[in-house]
Design an enzyme around this catalytic site. Sequence first.
Site, PDB file in Angstrom:
ATOM      1  CG  ASP A  24      -1.909  -1.177   1.198  1.00 57.56           C
ATOM      2  OD1 ASP A  24      -1.846  -1.994   0.262  1.00 57.56           O
ATOM      3  OD2 ASP A  24      -2.698  -1.306   2.152  1.00 57.56           O
ATOM      4  CE  LYS A 129      -3.567  -4.380   1.267  1.00 61.33           C
ATOM      5  NZ  LYS A 129      -4.256  -3.601   2.284  1.00 61.33           N
ATOM      6  CE  LYS A 132      -8.108  -0.743   7.295  1.00 64.90           C
ATOM      7  NZ  LYS A 132      -8.083   0.444   6.397  1.00 64.90           N
ATOM      8  CB  CYS A 162      -2.218  -2.647   5.359  1.00 60.46           C
ATOM      9  SG  CYS A 162      -3.861  -1.925   5.238  1.00 60.46           S
ATOM     10  CD  GLN A 202       4.794 -15.559  22.531  1.00 56.71           C
ATOM     11  OE1 GLN A 202       4.332 -16.650  22.900  1.00 56.71           O
ATOM     12  NE2 GLN A 202       4.053 -14.556  22.119  1.00 56.71           N
TER      13      GLN A 202
END
Length: 221
Positions: A24, A129, A132, A162, A202
Amino acid sequence: MLTIDAQPFTYRFELAHTALVIIDMQRDFIEPGGFGETLGNDVTRLQDIVPTARRVLEAWRAAGGWVVHTREAHAPDLSDCPPSKRLRGQPRLRIGDAGPMGRILVRGEPGSQIVPELAPREGELVVDKPGKGAFHATRLEWLLRRQHVTHLLFMGVTTEVCVQTTMREANDRGFDCLLIEDATESYFPAFKAATLAMLTAQGAIVGWTAQAESVIGSLVE
Ligand code: TIU
């Protein structure tokens, strides 16, 4: 196999199975008078990443890598824009309204075009699209699978909206994703920092992040 010095650990990829996905980088988000500004944001923050994104894009093109550009943009009749999205909040102009760069967030309007520095070239994929995330209601997944793409490098705007949504969609679909830290930006610095931290936490729960120079360096190893 190419390697990028990345967070939280080294990212490995094969060029033939990797796409650079540019999210975008449209005038609607980056220039005054577009969608981003109607939401109340200072869009000038986003302009700073354009030169870095261009350097990555040029290096990626020179290496022969596959490029995907996305645009958040709706059909002119707004049939792909849920009322919940159009009516949310109190923007100065709503999606579909006429603004200085044409109708806000509508396909084919000047505001929906990608900034000239990063304009798509012939042969590069451009995906419009309505959401998002770039996988929602598009043929992106099918196109990537058809090219046997397994790894995705991301840049573009905005980091926590997005870009993050698309990266999470891709991660759940089994793609190994890396976000280029200095080629993505947010209207909110704290949101960008938090996004980079939560993606890589993580043990790369969503994916990796790296500096543009590390990505470019990996291509000339
Ligand atoms: N492309 C994208 O991120 N769309 C947005 O609406 N972002 C905001 O930060 N608002």
